[in-house]
Design a protein around this motif. Structure first.
Motif, mmCIF file in Angstrom:
data_model
loop_
_atom_site.group_PDB
_atom_site.id
_atom_site.type_symbol
_atom_site.label_atom_id
_atom_site.label_comp_id
_atom_site.label_asym_id
_atom_site.label_seq_id
_atom_site.Cartn_x
_atom_site.Cartn_y
_atom_site.Cartn_z
ATOM 1 N N TRP A 199 59.779 -60.522 47.458
ATOM 2 C CA TRP A 199 60.319 -60.689 46.114
ATOM 3 C C TRP A 199 59.888 -62.017 45.507
ATOM 4 O O TRP A 199 59.613 -62.991 46.210
ATOM 5 C CB TRP A 199 61.845 -60.657 46.155
ATOM 6 C CG TRP A 199 62.408 -59.288 46.385
ATOM 7 C CD1 TRP A 199 61.718 -58.111 46.451
ATOM 8 C CD2 TRP A 199 63.780 -58.963 46.612
ATOM 9 N NE1 TRP A 199 62.572 -57.079 46.691
ATOM 10 C CE2 TRP A 199 63.847 -57.566 46.793
ATOM 11 C CE3 TRP A 199 64.951 -59.702 46.677
ATOM 12 C CZ2 TRP A 199 65.046 -56.903 47.034
ATOM 13 C CZ3 TRP A 199 66.136 -59.054 46.924
ATOM 14 C CH2 TRP A 199 66.191 -57.667 47.089
ATOM 15 N N ASP A 200 59.867 -62.056 44.178
ATOM 16 C CA ASP A 200 59.618 -63.299 43.463
ATOM 17 C C ASP A 200 60.751 -64.289 43.751
ATOM 18 O O ASP A 200 61.887 -63.898 44.038
ATOM 19 C CB ASP A 200 59.558 -63.050 41.948
ATOM 20 C CG ASP A 200 58.393 -62.144 41.563
ATOM 21 O OD1 ASP A 200 57.430 -62.046 42.355
ATOM 22 O OD2 ASP A 200 58.458 -61.536 40.481
ATOM 23 N N ARG B 213 63.744 -66.688 43.085
ATOM 24 C CA ARG B 213 64.854 -66.586 42.139
ATOM 25 C C ARG B 213 65.861 -67.699 42.393
ATOM 26 O O ARG B 213 65.930 -68.231 43.495
ATOM 27 C CB ARG B 213 65.562 -65.234 42.284
ATOM 28 C CG ARG B 213 64.771 -64.044 41.763
ATOM 29 C CD ARG B 213 65.568 -62.768 42.043
ATOM 30 N NE ARG B 213 65.028 -61.620 41.325
ATOM 31 C CZ ARG B 213 64.001 -60.890 41.733
ATOM 32 N NH1 ARG B 213 63.372 -61.211 42.850
ATOM 33 N NH2 ARG B 213 63.600 -59.841 41.039
ATOM 34 N N ILE C 99 65.445 -50.069 38.749
ATOM 35 C CA ILE C 99 64.402 -50.985 38.304
ATOM 36 C C ILE C 99 64.695 -51.500 36.899
ATOM 37 O O ILE C 99 65.061 -50.735 36.007
ATOM 38 C CB ILE C 99 63.014 -50.297 38.317
ATOM 39 C CG1 ILE C 99 62.740 -49.692 39.698
ATOM 40 C CG2 ILE C 99 61.918 -51.272 37.921
ATOM 41 C CD1 ILE C 99 62.734 -50.695 40.828
ATOM 42 N N ASP C 100 64.524 -52.815 36.714
ATOM 43 C CA ASP C 100 64.601 -53.464 35.400
ATOM 44 C C ASP C 100 65.936 -53.227 34.694
ATOM 45 O O ASP C 100 65.996 -53.166 33.471
ATOM 46 C CB ASP C 100 63.435 -53.010 34.520
ATOM 47 C CG ASP C 100 63.128 -54.034 33.421
ATOM 48 O OD1 ASP C 100 63.446 -55.211 33.626
ATOM 49 O OD2 ASP C 100 62.578 -53.638 32.377
ATOM 50 N N ARG D 280 72.591 -59.955 34.372
ATOM 51 C CA ARG D 280 71.180 -60.330 34.464
ATOM 52 C C ARG D 280 70.992 -61.771 34.950
ATOM 53 O O ARG D 280 70.093 -62.050 35.750
ATOM 54 C CB ARG D 280 70.497 -60.156 33.102
ATOM 55 C CG ARG D 280 68.989 -60.393 33.156
ATOM 56 C CD ARG D 280 68.325 -60.072 31.836
ATOM 57 N NE ARG D 280 68.384 -58.656 31.499
ATOM 58 C CZ ARG D 280 67.504 -57.748 31.961
ATOM 59 N NH1 ARG D 280 66.532 -58.116 32.780
ATOM 60 N NH2 ARG D 280 67.619 -56.487 31.594
ATOM 61 N N THR E 114 68.211 -58.535 38.811
ATOM 62 C CA THR E 114 67.366 -57.471 38.279
ATOM 63 C C THR E 114 66.120 -57.335 39.132
ATOM 64 O O THR E 114 65.430 -58.317 39.417
ATOM 65 C CB THR E 114 66.956 -57.781 36.828
ATOM 66 O OG1 THR E 114 68.127 -58.060 36.063
ATOM 67 C CG2 THR E 114 66.214 -56.603 36.213
ATOM 68 N N GLN F 36 62.371 -56.214 39.546
ATOM 69 C CA GLN F 36 61.209 -56.001 38.689
ATOM 70 C C GLN F 36 60.405 -54.790 39.180
ATOM 71 O O GLN F 36 60.466 -54.434 40.356
ATOM 72 C CB GLN F 36 60.329 -57.247 38.676
ATOM 73 C CG GLN F 36 61.036 -58.492 38.177
ATOM 74 C CD GLN F 36 61.594 -58.311 36.777
ATOM 75 O OE1 GLN F 36 60.941 -57.739 35.899
ATOM 76 N NE2 GLN F 36 62.814 -58.789 36.553
ATOM 77 N N PRO F 37 59.640 -54.162 38.289
ATOM 78 C CA PRO F 37 58.888 -52.959 38.698
ATOM 79 C C PRO F 37 57.997 -53.184 39.913
ATOM 80 O O PRO F 37 57.914 -52.302 40.786
ATOM 81 C CB PRO F 37 58.064 -52.639 37.448
ATOM 82 C CG PRO F 37 58.894 -53.159 36.312
ATOM 83 C CD PRO F 37 59.539 -54.412 36.840
ATOM 84 N N HIS F 38 57.340 -54.353 40.016
ATOM 85 C CA HIS F 38 56.451 -54.578 41.164
ATOM 86 C C HIS F 38 57.216 -54.854 42.451
ATOM 87 O O HIS F 38 56.613 -54.962 43.522
ATOM 88 C CB HIS F 38 55.489 -55.740 40.876
ATOM 89 C CG HIS F 38 56.165 -57.070 40.738
ATOM 90 N ND1 HIS F 38 56.748 -57.485 39.567
ATOM 91 C CD2 HIS F 38 56.355 -58.068 41.633
ATOM 92 C CE1 HIS F 38 57.272 -58.684 39.732
ATOM 93 N NE2 HIS F 38 57.049 -59.064 40.976
ATOM 94 N N GLU F 39 58.555 -54.969 42.359
ATOM 95 C CA GLU F 39 59.383 -55.175 43.542
ATOM 96 C C GLU F 39 60.099 -53.909 43.985
ATOM 97 O O GLU F 39 60.965 -53.955 44.853
ATOM 98 C CB GLU F 39 60.417 -56.266 43.258
ATOM 99 C CG GLU F 39 59.817 -57.619 42.921
ATOM 100 C CD GLU F 39 60.868 -58.610 42.450
ATOM 101 O OE1 GLU F 39 60.758 -59.796 42.803
ATOM 102 O OE2 GLU F 39 61.797 -58.196 41.726
#
Length: 332
Positions: free
Chosen positions: A73-74, A76, A91-92, A159, A228, A230-233
């Motif tokens: 994951w990114d 955070r 997602i999102d 969020r 949240t 993300q789509p790439h996660e």
């Protein structure tokens, strides 16, 4: 003797072990003489990049940070790991978990106990959710039933809402853990919802029903897993297995049961990896830190920790030095 059901473990999957140790004198005493031969072999023969240092007062627990790293994951802010969204595959769209709890209010402190799933019939849980849902909707939240002791909330107020994990606060005083509404305006509607839930649950028929059954009162909620995805996660592939075998005895300070659970875990989850041709890595997590071990012969084990850790681990991964199990666990 440990009576907790043990799941079936897959030796190929990465294994994350929360509550491998605790900053508690009774835990340290329980570690003395604890025989974990399979784990000892892992610490001696496998490779590790060393511990990932954390903070005992971070909102997310080390095993949650380890899971996020393993999933790539990114980065955070602390308290915003989207665990609820990831678990549900949402997602999102901001999500969080709402855990049914028992709040104890004393003269000088408030503490929180997580509910035992076996003590919460699904019909009682669903009835409480149905009663709270209209109030949650007023704050822009939709409630979704997941388990008797855990619901999912979805909506924009979640969020940017950092919140401490239930594993940080369960069985503890809440001093300093509840978000400050003045410092975090996004927390205000959620703090209000927690107060409304307490009043609603106290007057709900489920309260009297549980009292008549001799069951502990459900008189509050706790929020965590906010954020949240993300789509790439989005979930893909086989995720790590995060075992809760040690969680309940550790949170309740039952160190005899914790020792038994550790021995069962050593026998049923760790020992098979020593015999498997392609075993998954093992991550041990304490209250502050976490550390991963993997077979040195596995060429791709550094990919366990993705993102910004990946290149660093490829440079630093080194054979483990033989170490005593108790010493390693106490260092977490």
């Amino acid at each position: 003797m440990n009576t907790l059901p043990m799941p079936e473990f897959s030796a190929e999957r990465a294994l994350i072990v929360p509550f491998a140790a605790a900053d508690d004198d009774a835990c340290r005493q329980a570690l003395a003489g604890l025989a974990l031969p399979a784990l000892q072999a892992v610490l001696t023969e496998w490779s590790t990049p060393g511990p990932v240092r954390g903070d005992a007062y971070s909102r997310n627990a080390p095993h949650e940070h380890a899971l996020a790293a393993a999933l790539g994951w990114d980065a955070r802010p602390d308290g915003l790991l989207p665990l609820a969204a990831w678990h549900a595959g949402v997602i999102d769209r901001p999500c969080a978990w709402l855990h049914l709890c028992h709040w104890t209010v004393g003269m000088e402190q408030v503490s929180l106990q997580a509910m035992d799933p076996a003590s919460v019939p699904p019909d009682q849980s669903r009835a409480l959710l149905a009663a709270l849902a209209p109030l949650a909707a007023e704050d822009g939240l939709t409630l979704v039933w997941e388990q008797p002791t855990r619901w999912r909330a979805e909506g924009e107020p979640l969020r940017h809402l950092p919140w401490p994990s239930l594993d940080r606060v369960a069985q503890r005083r809440l001093d300093g853990w509840l978000p400050d509404g003045a410092a975090h305006p996004a927390a205000r509607p959620l703090l209000r919802l927690l107060n409304e839930a307490q009043m609603l649950f106290y007057t709900h028929p489920v309260h009297d029903e549980r009292a008549a059954q001799g069951l502990p009162a459900i008189n509050g909620l706790w929020i965590d897993g906010c954020g949240t995805l993300q789509p790439h996660e989005a979930p893909q592939g086989t995720p790590p297995q995060l075992t809760d075998a040690l969680r309940r005895p550790a949170l309740h300070g039952d160190w005899a049961a914790w020792r038994d659970a550790w021995q069962t875990l050593d026998r049923e989850a760790i020992a098979p990896r020593l015999r498997h041709p392609r075993p998954g890595p093992i991550t041990l997590c304490g209250e502050s830190h976490w550390q991963t071990w993997a077979p040195p012969s596995t060429p791709t084990h550094a990919t366990l920790l993705a993102g910004r850790w990946r290149q660093t681990l490829r440079r630093l991964w080194r054979p483990a030095r033989p170490a005593n199990v108790a010493t390693v666990l106490q260092s977490l």
